[in-house]
Scaffold this motif. Structure first.
Motif, PDB file in Angstrom:
ATOM      1  N   ARG A 101      30.702  25.923  59.559  1.00  0.00           N
ATOM      2  CA  ARG A 101      29.182  26.424  59.819  1.00  0.00           C
ATOM      3  C   ARG A 101      28.078  26.109  58.709  1.00  0.00           C
ATOM      4  O   ARG A 101      27.001  25.834  59.101  1.00  0.00           O
ATOM      5  CB  ARG A 101      29.378  28.078  59.785  1.00  0.00           C
ATOM      6  CG  ARG A 101      30.099  28.536  60.973  1.00  0.00           C
ATOM      7  CD  ARG A 101      29.638  29.850  61.585  1.00  0.00           C
ATOM      8  NE  ARG A 101      28.253  29.743  62.146  1.00  0.00           N
ATOM      9  CZ  ARG A 101      28.024  29.351  63.392  1.00  0.00           C
ATOM     10  NH1 ARG A 101      28.997  29.071  64.502  1.00  0.00           N
ATOM     11  NH2 ARG A 101      26.527  29.457  63.609  1.00  0.00           N
ATOM     12  N   ARG A 102      28.552  25.877  57.673  1.00  0.00           N
ATOM     13  CA  ARG A 102      27.775  25.419  56.456  1.00  0.00           C
ATOM     14  C   ARG A 102      27.370  24.158  56.782  1.00  0.00           C
ATOM     15  O   ARG A 102      26.270  23.849  56.677  1.00  0.00           O
ATOM     16  CB  ARG A 102      28.445  25.398  55.231  1.00  0.00           C
ATOM     17  CG  ARG A 102      28.836  26.890  54.751  1.00  0.00           C
ATOM     18  CD  ARG A 102      29.319  26.788  53.253  1.00  0.00           C
ATOM     19  NE  ARG A 102      29.870  28.381  52.833  1.00  0.00           N
ATOM     20  CZ  ARG A 102      29.229  28.961  51.889  1.00  0.00           C
ATOM     21  NH1 ARG A 102      28.074  28.642  51.395  1.00  0.00           N
ATOM     22  NH2 ARG A 102      29.758  30.101  51.696  1.00  0.00           N
ATOM     23  N   ASN A 103      28.610  23.256  57.206  1.00  0.00           N
ATOM     24  CA  ASN A 103      28.250  21.872  57.619  1.00  0.00           C
ATOM     25  C   ASN A 103      27.360  21.677  58.794  1.00  0.00           C
ATOM     26  O   ASN A 103      26.343  20.669  58.667  1.00  0.00           O
ATOM     27  CB  ASN A 103      29.670  21.115  57.886  1.00  0.00           C
ATOM     28  CG  ASN A 103      29.597  20.185  56.656  1.00  0.00           C
ATOM     29  OD1 ASN A 103      29.062  19.516  56.190  1.00  0.00           O
ATOM     30  ND2 ASN A 103      31.020  19.598  56.920  1.00  0.00           N
ATOM     31  N   LEU A 104      27.769  22.029  59.939  1.00  0.00           N
ATOM     32  CA  LEU A 104      27.208  21.980  61.170  1.00  0.00           C
ATOM     33  C   LEU A 104      25.903  22.533  61.358  1.00  0.00           C
ATOM     34  O   LEU A 104      24.812  21.836  62.107  1.00  0.00           O
ATOM     35  CB  LEU A 104      28.241  22.211  62.190  1.00  0.00           C
ATOM     36  CG  LEU A 104      29.285  21.409  62.462  1.00  0.00           C
ATOM     37  CD1 LEU A 104      30.216  21.961  63.355  1.00  0.00           C
ATOM     38  CD2 LEU A 104      28.942  20.145  62.721  1.00  0.00           C
ATOM     39  N   PHE A 105      25.977  23.774  60.869  1.00  0.00           N
ATOM     40  CA  PHE A 105      24.406  24.423  61.012  1.00  0.00           C
ATOM     41  C   PHE A 105      23.805  24.894  59.927  1.00  0.00           C
ATOM     42  O   PHE A 105      22.759  25.644  60.042  1.00  0.00           O
ATOM     43  CB  PHE A 105      24.958  26.043  61.865  1.00  0.00           C
ATOM     44  CG  PHE A 105      25.745  25.678  63.161  1.00  0.00           C
ATOM     45  CD1 PHE A 105      25.028  25.382  64.092  1.00  0.00           C
ATOM     46  CD2 PHE A 105      27.030  25.738  62.977  1.00  0.00           C
ATOM     47  CE1 PHE A 105      26.002  25.070  65.206  1.00  0.00           C
ATOM     48  CE2 PHE A 105      27.941  25.644  64.177  1.00  0.00           C
ATOM     49  CZ  PHE A 105      27.202  25.246  65.442  1.00  0.00           C
ATOM     50  N   GLY A 106      23.893  24.166  58.726  1.00  0.00           N
ATOM     51  CA  GLY A 106      23.056  24.352  57.693  1.00  0.00           C
ATOM     52  C   GLY A 106      23.129  25.831  56.986  1.00  0.00           C
ATOM     53  O   GLY A 106      22.356  26.144  56.402  1.00  0.00           O
ATOM     54  N   GLU A 107      24.353  26.496  57.139  1.00  0.00           N
ATOM     55  CA  GLU A 107      24.325  27.980  56.760  1.00  0.00           C
ATOM     56  C   GLU A 107      24.251  27.789  55.265  1.00  0.00           C
ATOM     57  O   GLU A 107      24.999  27.303  54.696  1.00  0.00           O
ATOM     58  CB  GLU A 107      25.366  28.806  57.599  1.00  0.00           C
ATOM     59  CG  GLU A 107      25.226  28.879  58.763  1.00  0.00           C
ATOM     60  CD  GLU A 107      26.207  30.061  59.282  1.00  0.00           C
ATOM     61  OE1 GLU A 107      27.213  30.732  58.536  1.00  0.00           O
ATOM     62  OE2 GLU A 107      25.983  30.144  60.403  1.00  0.00           O
ATOM     63  N   ASP A 108      23.346  28.576  54.439  1.00  0.00           N
ATOM     64  CA  ASP A 108      23.459  28.598  53.072  1.00  0.00           C
ATOM     65  C   ASP A 108      23.823  29.914  52.447  1.00  0.00           C
ATOM     66  O   ASP A 108      24.120  31.000  53.323  1.00  0.00           O
ATOM     67  CB  ASP A 108      21.919  28.190  52.618  1.00  0.00           C
ATOM     68  CG  ASP A 108      20.946  29.187  53.040  1.00  0.00           C
ATOM     69  OD1 ASP A 108      21.258  30.444  53.515  1.00  0.00           O
ATOM     70  OD2 ASP A 108      19.717  29.203  52.808  1.00  0.00           O
ATOM     71  N   ASP A 109      24.143  29.993  51.313  1.00  0.00           N
ATOM     72  CA  ASP A 109      24.476  30.936  50.607  1.00  0.00           C
ATOM     73  C   ASP A 109      23.806  32.315  50.787  1.00  0.00           C
ATOM     74  O   ASP A 109      24.367  33.518  50.892  1.00  0.00           O
ATOM     75  CB  ASP A 109      24.741  31.077  49.238  1.00  0.00           C
ATOM     76  CG  ASP A 109      25.671  29.768  48.532  1.00  0.00           C
ATOM     77  OD1 ASP A 109      26.835  29.424  49.550  1.00  0.00           O
ATOM     78  OD2 ASP A 109      25.450  29.140  47.564  1.00  0.00           O
TER      79      ASP A 109
END
Ligand SMILES: O=C[C@H](O)COP(=O)(O)O
Length: 246
Positions: A101-109
Motif C-alpha cells: 500500500r505504501r508502494n502502490l498507493f503512496g500511503e505515508d506515515d
C-alpha cells in the motif's frame, strides 16, 4: 525481558484467492490446523467482500478474521471501508501501512497513523506494517523502520493493543527473508522507540520453518506473519509446530 505464553501469527491472502478459492483453502488448510492456529491467536486478513463468509466458516474454530486495510474513520469517502464497519463484521484486527500500500498507493506515515488510531478507537487491533522497501544497510533499515513506527504511533492511545509488523518490502515473496542479525538490530531499534506495554512485535517476509526460532534466539519477537507458508497444510503444520515449540 517480556515473555509471552505463545507467539502470535496471522496471514493475509491479499488478492490471491477469490471466494471459491478462499473457502477451499480454509477447508483444506486452515480448519484442519485450527487447534494449533488458535494457540497462536491466528487470524486471516481477507478482502472486504469475504469477511462475512470467513466469519461463518471459521466460527468456533478459534481462528480470527481481520481486514487488509481500512480508512481513517467514517463518512463521505467513496470506496473505502470504515474501521467501525469492520468491527461490526467481526474483525479483530486490521493491517495498516503494508509495504504494497505504501508502494502502490503512496500511503505515508501520517495516513498510516490516522488509520491505526481510527482502527483502535473502533475496537480493532491495528497491525502497523513497517520496514525498508529496498535492501539497505542494517543500521539504515533500523533507523528507517523505527522512524516509521514512531510516526505511525505518535498519537496512539497509550494503553491500546497494537501489533507492529516488521516486514521489509524486499523480503516479501523473496527466496530468503531478513537475516536474524539484521532483524534483531531493527527490532532493538523498534523496542527503543515503541515502549507501550501492549505493543507486540512480529516479523514477516519469507517466513519458513526455522525462521521464528532463529529470530527468537536474537530478540524478543512476539510472532511472525506467514505468507507462502499457509498455502500448504504440511508446510503450515511445520511452521506452526516450530513456532509453538520456540
Ligand atoms: O506481505 C507479505 C507476505 O505475507 C509475506 O509473504 P512471504 O512469506 O510469502 O514472503
Amino acid at each position: 525481558m517480556t515473555e509471552l505464553a505463545a507467539p502470535l501469527s496471522f496471514t493475509s491472502t491479499k488478492m490471491n484467492l477469490g471466494r471459491a478459492g478462499t473457502v477451499e483453502w480454509m477447508e483444506r488448510v486452515i480448519l484442519p490446523c485450527a487447534p494449533r492456529l488458535a494457540r497462536l491467536s491466528f487470524f486471516v486478513c481477507l478482502p472486504y467482500p469475504l469477511l462475512s463468509t470467513a466469519r461463518e466458516l471459521l466460527s468456533g474454530s478459534g481462528v480470527g478474521v481481520g481486514a487488509q486495510n481500512t480508512w481513517t474513520g467514517g463518512g463521505n469517502v467513496t470506496g473505502e471501508v470504515s474501521p467501525c464497519l469492520l468491527a461490526e463484521l467481526g474483525c479483530g484486527h486490521v493491517m495498516v501501512g503494508h509495504a504494497e500500500r505504501r508502494n502502490l498507493f503512496g500511503e505515508d506515515d501520517s495516513l498510516v497513523a490516522r488509520k491505526a488510531a481510527a482502527a483502535s478507537e473502533a475496537g480493532l487491533v491495528p497491525v502497523v506494517c513497517v520496514g525498508e522497501q529496498q535492501r539497505v544497510s542494517t543500521s539504515a533499515a533500523a533507523r528507517h523502520t523505527a522512524r516509521q513506527a514512531r510516526a505511525a504511533l505518535e498519537n496512539f492511545a497509550e494503553d491500546a493493543p497494537v501489533l507492529v509488523l516488521y516486514e521489509p518490502g524486499w523480503a516479501i515473496g523473496a527466496e530468503r527473508g531478513a537475516s536474524p542479525e539484521h532483524a534483531a538490530e531493527v527490532l532493538e531499534e523498534l523496542h527503543r522507540v515503541e515502549t507501550r506495554a501492549r505493543a507486540r512485535f512480529l516479523y514477516g517476509g519469507a517466513v519458513v520453518a526455522g525462521t521464528y526460532t532463529a529470530l527468537r534466539e536474537r530478540g524478543v519477537w512476539d510472532g511472525a506473519a506467514l505468507g507462502r507458508a499457509v498455502h500448504d497444510v504440511g508446510l503450515l503444520r511445520e511452521v506452526t509446530a516450530e513456532m509453538l515449540a520456540a
